[in-house]
Design a protein around this motif. Structure first.
Motif, PDB file in Angstrom:
ATOM      1  N   PHE A   1      48.868  33.017 117.458  1.00  0.00           N
ATOM      2  CA  PHE A   1      49.986  32.080 117.572  1.00  0.00           C
ATOM      3  C   PHE A   1      50.009  31.444 118.952  1.00  0.00           C
ATOM      4  N   LYS A   2      50.274  30.157 118.958  1.00  0.00           N
ATOM      5  CA  LYS A   2      50.396  29.401 120.201  1.00  0.00           C
ATOM      6  C   LYS A   2      51.742  28.698 120.172  1.00  0.00           C
ATOM      7  N   GLU A   3      52.606  29.081 121.095  1.00  0.00           N
ATOM      8  CA  GLU A   3      53.979  28.576 121.115  1.00  0.00           C
ATOM      9  C   GLU A   3      54.647  28.796 119.747  1.00  0.00           C
ATOM     10  N   LYS A   4      54.376  29.985 119.188  1.00  0.00           N
ATOM     11  CA  LYS A   4      54.947  30.456 117.920  1.00  0.00           C
ATOM     12  C   LYS A   4      54.459  29.674 116.684  1.00  0.00           C
ATOM     13  N   ILE A   5      53.440  28.835 116.881  1.00  0.00           N
ATOM     14  CA  ILE A   5      52.844  28.107 115.756  1.00  0.00           C
ATOM     15  C   ILE A   5      51.536  28.791 115.385  1.00  0.00           C
ATOM     16  N   LEU A   6      51.334  29.001 114.088  1.00  0.00           N
ATOM     17  CA  LEU A   6      50.191  29.771 113.615  1.00  0.00           C
ATOM     18  C   LEU A   6      48.889  28.982 113.717  1.00  0.00           C
ATOM     19  N   HIS A   7      47.870  29.650 114.251  1.00  0.00           N
ATOM     20  CA  HIS A   7      46.519  29.094 114.353  1.00  0.00           C
ATOM     21  C   HIS A   7      45.520  30.120 113.837  1.00  0.00           C
ATOM     22  N   ALA A   8      44.318  29.656 113.597  1.00  0.00           N
ATOM     23  CA  ALA A   8      43.266  30.566 113.126  1.00  0.00           C
ATOM     24  C   ALA A   8      41.948  30.268 113.821  1.00  0.00           C
ATOM     25  N   LYS A   9      41.130  31.316 113.960  1.00  0.00           N
ATOM     26  CA  LYS A   9      39.747  31.183 114.401  1.00  0.00           C
ATOM     27  C   LYS A   9      38.872  31.555 113.206  1.00  0.00           C
ATOM     28  N   TRP A  10      37.958  30.651 112.855  1.00  0.00           N
ATOM     29  CA  TRP A  10      37.147  30.882 111.663  1.00  0.00           C
ATOM     30  C   TRP A  10      35.886  30.036 111.708  1.00  0.00           C
ATOM     31  N   ARG A  11      34.755  30.680 111.525  1.00  0.00           N
ATOM     32  CA  ARG A  11      33.448  30.017 111.457  1.00  0.00           C
ATOM     33  C   ARG A  11      33.202  29.052 112.614  1.00  0.00           C
ATOM     34  N   GLY A  12      33.425  29.555 113.812  1.00  0.00           N
ATOM     35  CA  GLY A  12      33.128  28.779 115.008  1.00  0.00           C
ATOM     36  C   GLY A  12      34.218  27.841 115.464  1.00  0.00           C
TER      37      GLY A  12
END
Length: 227
Positions: free
Chosen positions: A46-57
């Motif tokens: 989470f960045k500033e409470k907003i959801l993010h993902a790391k996937w396939r580079g």
């Protein structure tokens, strides 16, 4: 005649009406690594409470919040749902393309790794156990195919990383003890390490399984000739 919006456009429309920020409780429960498949990870942060993902580079995939537990991931063209029972995991919302199929991605423990990650960390015993577990659960998994592991070993040889090549070939012999080729490859790795004793042992093992293994015959002849 009624017209319906495509499902992904409807999700985006719903997301635009929803606050993209998440609660501290939700963040604490969901952030972490999820097993996307037996050897691949989807990391949620989470960045500033907003959801993010790391996937396939891609290390900065922002997901659109549809409701308190559902998010649209454009990279997958799927709505993912965070579910806490029986333990925290991600499911894909059902849609026409995979109707009746449940996709379940479990949250990994803090110190848990995939087989490749264990191997890259030189935790070879743990890598072996992880590969064996995959073989037990799905003997046809492409991740533990004899040819795939052998190819990895030869890629390591091309990089002059003979020690790592030895380890992946050893793993292959444990997973496939009745396969002549895996012992032949291990013999080659020992030969390149100038360990002719172990090279001979493995070439002979390869020939005991398949007496017609030409490569093992050739290497044994070369070793004995040099002696």
């Amino acid at each position: 005649m009624k017209k319906f919006l495509p499902s992904f456009l409807l999700l985006i429309l719903l997301a635009s009406c929803t606050s993209q920020k998440n609660t501290d409780e939700f963040i604490a429960k969901t952030q972490g690594r999820y097993l996307f498949n037996a050897n691949e990870v989807l990391e949620i942060y989470f960045k500033e409470k907003i959801l993010h993902a790391k996937w396939r580079g891609n290390d900065a995939i922002e997901l659109l919040k549809v409701n308190d537990s559902s998010f649209y991931m454009k990279a997958l063209n799927e709505k993912i749902i965070f579910t806490s029972t029986p333990e925290m995991h991600i499911e894909l919302a059902e849609k026409k393309e995979h109707k009746g199929v449940l996709y379940y991605f479990k949250k990994m423990h803090v110190d848990e790794k995939t087989p490749n990650e264990y191997f890259e960390a030189q935790q070879f015993d743990k890598a072996l156990q992880a590969y064996k577990l995959i073989q037990k659960q799905d003997s046809l998994s492409p991740i533990i195919r004899q040819h795939a592991l052998n190819s990895l070993g030869y890629k390591l040889i091309k990089k002059n990383d003979f020690d790592a090549a030895l380890e992946i070939f050893k793993i292959n012999t444990i997973l496939y003890p009745e396969n002549s080729n895996v012992f032949d490859s291990l013999g080659e790795a020992y030969f390149l390490k100038k360990d002719t004793v172990n090279a001979i042992i493995n070439f002979k093992k390869a020939l005991s399984i398949n007496p017609e293994n030409r490569n093992s015959k050739r290497f044994l002849k070369k070793i004995t000739k040099n002696k």
